[in-house]
Design an enzyme around this catalytic site. Sequence first.
Site, short mmCIF file in Angstrom:
data_model
loop_
_atom_site.label_atom_id
_atom_site.label_comp_id
_atom_site.label_asym_id
_atom_site.label_seq_id
_atom_site.Cartn_x
_atom_site.Cartn_y
_atom_site.Cartn_z
N ASP A 119 -3.09 6.00 -0.75
CA ASP A 119 -3.58 6.63 -1.97
C ASP A 119 -3.18 5.87 -3.23
OD1 ASP A 119 -0.92 7.24 -1.85
OD2 ASP A 119 -1.16 9.40 -2.16
N GLY A 120 -2.83 4.60 -3.07
CA GLY A 120 -2.49 3.78 -4.21
C GLY A 120 -1.63 2.61 -3.75
N PRO A 129 0.85 -1.20 0.00
CA PRO A 129 0.00 0.00 0.00
C PRO A 129 0.89 1.25 0.00
CG PRO A 129 -0.64 -1.53 1.76
CD PRO A 129 0.68 -2.00 1.23
N LYS A 130 0.46 2.26 -0.73
CA LYS A 130 1.17 3.55 -0.71
C LYS A 130 0.61 4.35 0.47
CE LYS A 130 2.47 7.44 -3.67
NZ LYS A 130 1.98 8.52 -2.78
N VAL A 131 1.23 4.16 1.62
CA VAL A 131 0.73 4.75 2.87
C VAL A 131 0.76 6.28 2.77
CG1 VAL A 131 1.06 4.87 5.36
CG2 VAL A 131 1.57 2.74 4.14
#
EC number: 6.5.1.2
Length: 556
Positions: free
Chosen positions: A277-278, A123-125
């Site tokens: 967010d991605g 996950p793009k934290v």
Amino acid sequence: MLPRAVVLLSLTPFFAQAACPDWPVPRATDEITALQQQLQRWDSSYYRDGRSLVADELYDQARQRLLTWRQCFPQAPRAMDQPLLGAGGSIRHPIPHTGVEKLADANAVTGWLKGRDDIWAQPKVDGVAVTLIYHRGQFQQALSRGDGVHGHDWTRAAWQIEAIPKRLPRPVDLLLQGELYLRLEQHVQARSGSLKARNRVAGWMARKQLTAAEAAQIGLFVWDWPQGPATLSERLEQLADLGFAEPREYSRPVGGFADAQQWRARWYRSPLPFASDGIILRQSRRPAAERWQAKAPYWIAAWKYPYAQVLASVRQVDFRIGRTGRITPLLEIEPVTLDDRQIRRVSLGSLQRWRSLDIVPGDQVAISLAGLSIPRLDEVVLRSTLRQSIQPPREADFHFLSCWQPSPGCEEQFLARLTWLSSKQGLNLQNIGSRTWARLVETGRIKGLLDWLTLDQAELANIAGFGDRSSKRLLESLHSARQQPFPRWLKALGIPPSGSADLSGPWQALAMKNSLDWQNEAGIGAERAAQLVAFFRAPEVLALQGALNSAGIEGF
């Protein structure tokens, strides 16, 4: 918190078909300058203060718009673009923070994955980036990302954060790069968005003193160990042994595009303990840390979640006048896509909101979907340098008793009255909508709200598009209105809301009521009572009552 500037590398093909604005060069110069200055303000706040003044996806789109405008107007003067100017702190990072290339769509992801192996997804934290330094197993220092080369000293605040281990199980020297994030419970990004989580953490870390309550809400996600083992799987296992278990829990091998797509969808729609967010795609093996630079490397890429907001250019401001005279501003925008839907217009709800936002053609606005279906304007992102004067309709000219004929200026409200009359809330006339009414009005067959009562086959035969079959169907539907009960006729004519009042009639009984009589009915206050009295006494409404009486409609 990875740098934003690298987005252009991957988004350029996606926006290549964007139309160029029809501006003279002086206007283009002004607009380009205004957009660049706005981007500089955002960059300064983001990199210097750690605060995001605009959603990442809007920033990305705004920066791409700047590139497009520059390509459209190469003759316009160009200022130097330095997003990281002033972002650095006073302390040099032992190993620079790299950026990340943002992949625009599925095709870009497929292209990036081609020819690569041993790829992992995380996950793009959505937090703030940090460097953590340990000496002989003891926590020593924390640095903000800054400009990737120099950062600010966050050590004092870091000592307060329980999520940052202060003593490791082994006496090792260690440098880690990761994300400080706001702890969230069962957070579903697709449903709740980022909740400004990053801004809260950035604000706390920028203070001289971090409270215990604030520190307890901060988590840590280590996303890189620059000098760690050669493969990511080894790094994840050893990090877990050292007390950094979260990366292992949220790292998954990717065998191809289908895997990347699956994890992106899952993390977007499933509960996580942080905002994201991605997804990040990273190669397991990468160059030695001594070769890292503060720019996007080839071994990492980001695939952002679907846009929750899009940047749209306002073409024009229209005003719709409804059946009751309510004036609704509508923005006509350059077509944009959200959730696979193309959006060309968005309502502002009221004149008051339009005036407060002061929106004119050329403004850049943020659009999202309310309830995942209705286009909604969220904010004005950038104002056009040319402020056109717009005159809306006069509110005093339109109200619930105006426009009973299609006289000049009244066409829209009159058509709305006819559309309401035939709708399910009115007489429920089948196969008759606004387009049919508009054609009858345009050809002069209808000049009043009840002129359709006397329409016949011969009149319809002279109107293009009305054949024998469609004319017969229309007349049958219109004729069915005569059998509708009196209360339904009242609603079709536009009686103001009447609470639970008995509307069974006849007309004369209702017309004799005064304001106090109406207020004695449940759900009717003084203002509504005054409207009801005015309705039954209005000359235009009395003329309609007379026509219905002559037509033999029950109750009139």
